[in-house]
Scaffold this motif. Structure first.
Motif, short mmCIF file in Angstrom:
data_model
loop_
_atom_site.label_atom_id
_atom_site.label_comp_id
_atom_site.label_asym_id
_atom_site.label_seq_id
_atom_site.Cartn_x
_atom_site.Cartn_y
_atom_site.Cartn_z
N VAL A 59 0.86 -1.13 -0.08
CA VAL A 59 -0.19 -0.02 -0.03
C VAL A 59 0.85 1.13 0.12
CG1 VAL A 59 -1.53 1.36 1.37
CG2 VAL A 59 -2.04 -0.99 0.95
N GLU A 60 2.05 1.11 0.72
CA GLU A 60 2.92 2.40 0.88
C GLU A 60 3.62 2.57 -0.52
OE1 GLU A 60 5.37 2.44 4.31
OE2 GLU A 60 3.47 2.18 5.55
N ARG A 61 3.61 1.75 -1.51
CA ARG A 61 3.90 1.89 -2.52
C ARG A 61 3.34 2.92 -3.51
NH1 ARG A 61 5.28 -4.16 -5.02
NH2 ARG A 61 6.41 -5.03 -3.27
N CYS A 62 2.04 3.13 -3.25
CA CYS A 62 1.20 3.83 -4.00
C CYS A 62 1.58 5.19 -4.05
CB CYS A 62 -0.23 3.55 -3.56
SG CYS A 62 -1.55 4.88 -4.39
N PRO A 63 2.09 5.80 -5.17
CA PRO A 63 2.57 7.21 -5.30
C PRO A 63 1.66 8.29 -5.35
CG PRO A 63 2.53 6.31 -7.26
CD PRO A 63 2.04 5.20 -6.52
N SER A 64 0.45 8.01 -5.37
CA SER A 64 -0.74 9.09 -5.64
C SER A 64 -1.55 9.30 -3.89
CB SER A 64 -1.56 9.06 -6.44
OG SER A 64 -2.34 7.73 -6.10
N GLY A 65 -1.38 8.27 -3.16
CA GLY A 65 -2.04 8.34 -1.85
C GLY A 65 -3.67 7.69 -1.87
N ALA A 66 -3.77 7.18 -3.10
CA ALA A 66 -4.93 6.72 -3.49
C ALA A 66 -5.18 5.29 -2.44
CB ALA A 66 -5.19 6.01 -4.92
N LEU A 67 -3.99 4.76 -1.89
CA LEU A 67 -4.45 3.64 -1.12
C LEU A 67 -3.92 3.92 0.19
CD1 LEU A 67 -3.20 0.68 -3.55
CD2 LEU A 67 -5.43 1.02 -2.70
N THR A 68 -4.56 3.28 1.32
CA THR A 68 -4.18 3.65 2.69
C THR A 68 -4.66 2.32 3.36
OG1 THR A 68 -6.14 4.69 3.11
CG2 THR A 68 -4.36 6.28 2.46
N TYR A 69 -4.17 2.14 4.66
CA TYR A 69 -4.69 1.26 5.31
C TYR A 69 -4.75 1.50 6.87
CZ TYR A 69 0.41 1.38 6.80
OH TYR A 69 1.77 1.74 7.37
N GLN A 70 -5.54 0.54 7.44
CA GLN A 70 -5.81 0.90 8.90
C GLN A 70 -5.40 -0.34 9.48
OE1 GLN A 70 -6.96 3.70 10.58
NE2 GLN A 70 -6.42 2.52 12.25
N ASP A 71 -4.19 -0.37 10.31
CA ASP A 71 -3.75 -1.44 10.74
C ASP A 71 -4.30 -1.88 12.24
OD1 ASP A 71 -2.13 -3.43 12.41
OD2 ASP A 71 -0.48 -2.91 11.31
N ALA A 104 -6.07 19.77 0.35
CA ALA A 104 -6.24 18.60 0.48
C ALA A 104 -7.31 18.29 1.32
CB ALA A 104 -5.12 17.76 0.99
N ALA A 105 -8.67 17.32 0.99
CA ALA A 105 -9.66 17.28 1.92
C ALA A 105 -9.22 16.31 3.01
CB ALA A 105 -10.66 16.69 1.04
N GLU A 106 -10.04 16.60 4.10
CA GLU A 106 -9.94 15.77 5.45
C GLU A 106 -9.92 14.18 5.10
OE1 GLU A 106 -12.11 17.41 8.49
OE2 GLU A 106 -11.11 19.24 8.74
N ASP A 107 -10.89 13.98 3.98
CA ASP A 107 -10.89 12.53 3.73
C ASP A 107 -10.10 11.85 2.91
OD1 ASP A 107 -12.09 13.82 1.86
OD2 ASP A 107 -14.01 12.49 1.74
N MET A 108 -8.87 12.64 2.80
CA MET A 108 -7.76 12.28 1.87
C MET A 108 -6.54 11.93 2.60
SD MET A 108 -7.98 14.44 -1.38
CE MET A 108 -9.34 14.40 -2.86
N PRO A 109 -6.62 10.66 3.38
CA PRO A 109 -5.69 10.50 4.59
C PRO A 109 -4.35 10.21 3.75
CG PRO A 109 -7.01 8.83 4.64
CD PRO A 109 -7.62 9.68 3.59
N GLY A 110 -4.36 9.79 2.69
CA GLY A 110 -3.21 9.10 1.80
C GLY A 110 -2.22 10.14 1.36
N VAL A 111 -2.88 11.36 1.26
CA VAL A 111 -1.81 12.52 0.82
C VAL A 111 -1.10 13.11 1.98
CG1 VAL A 111 -3.15 12.76 -1.41
CG2 VAL A 111 -3.74 14.10 0.70
N ARG A 112 -1.07 12.47 3.01
CA ARG A 112 -0.56 13.08 4.47
C ARG A 112 0.98 12.60 4.19
NH1 ARG A 112 1.92 14.76 7.38
NH2 ARG A 112 1.74 15.06 9.74
N PHE A 113 1.23 11.45 3.17
CA PHE A 113 2.52 11.06 3.28
C PHE A 113 2.96 10.90 1.77
CE2 PHE A 113 1.03 9.17 7.35
CZ PHE A 113 1.71 9.94 8.18
N ARG A 114 2.09 10.70 0.89
CA ARG A 114 2.50 10.46 -0.52
C ARG A 114 1.40 11.35 -1.30
NH1 ARG A 114 0.25 5.45 -0.55
NH2 ARG A 114 -0.40 5.35 1.59
N ALA A 115 1.82 11.80 -2.38
CA ALA A 115 0.98 12.53 -3.29
C ALA A 115 1.50 12.70 -4.85
CB ALA A 115 0.74 13.84 -2.66
#
Length: 215
Positions: A59-71, A104-115
């Motif tokens: 998931v962390e390979r995704c360069p756009s932040g479209a994929l995130t996870y909840q461990d 960045a919208a609040e419901d876009m958590p992926g772009v916190r680290f990758r965009a």
């Protein structure tokens, strides 16, 4: 599958979230070895088909932040130790780091680290890339001529400010890699082109004013 879909894939130990607003189909997920992502399968993402560590890594390979996870063990994704901007050949600016992106919208958590941020000027989803560079015929191999002032530290917050109808301003410790992968520039403030017309890409040279860029 609509590019606007947001989908959740539940697993026993880890969940995966997909945000179609950000996906530009680079394929880091689909080409990953194993059965976590399998095209044509329903569901096409199965978090139980891989170990938790594998899910996190892929998931962390995704360069756009479209994929995130909840461990479910409570281990969150964390920022990389270094803020990096990769100037993709004929494509977007890939950012990784501790990102604070204006717009960045609040419901876009992926772009916190990758965009993946638009640098052709044609995206309908600014500041994010939507692959409009392909139809627009945007051409820039990603060479970087300047070296920057250098860094005394890496990491920390990287603020991404979008000047109205103007450049993208990155403030914080930053390394820029050319399209070739070369570490090309390091510094604490960069004014980068968003209109696609600069003659000094990836940096802004004021051409947005001449062409009447809006965004």
């Amino acid at each position: 599958m609509s590019d606007k879909q947001q989908l959740d894939f539940a697993g026993r130990e880890i969940d995966v979230h997909f945000d179609g607003r950000l996906c530009i189909h680079i394929g880091e997920c689909g080409y990953a070895k194993g059965d976590l992502f399998v095209g044509g399968r329903e569901p096409w993402c199965d978090p139980d088909a891989a170990t938790t560590a594998e899910v996190r890594e892929i998931v962390e390979r995704c360069p756009s932040g479209a994929l995130t996870y909840q461990d479910k063990s409570g281990v969150p994704e964390t920022a990389p130790a270094e803020n990096v901007a990769m100037v993709a050949s004929n494509g977007p600016l890939y950012l990784t780091g501790d990102l604070d992106i204006q717009g960045a919208a609040e419901d876009m958590p992926g772009v916190r680290f990758r965009a993946a941020l638009c640098r052709c000027g044609a995206s309908q989803n600014k500041p994010f890339c939507d692959n409009s560079h392909v139809e627009a015929g945007f051409v820039d191999a990603g060479a970087v001529g300047d070296r920057g002032a250098g860094l005394t530290a890496t990491g920390g917050s990287l603020k991404v400010e979008l000047r109205p109808d103007g450049p993208m301003v990155l403030s914080g410790n930053l390394s820029i890699r050319a399209g070739s992968g070369r570490l090309a520039w390091q510094g604490e403030k960069a004014f980068l082109c968003r209109c696609g017309a600069s003659n000094n890409k990836p940096f802004c040279d004021g051409m947005h004013k001449k062409i009447g860029f809006k965004g």
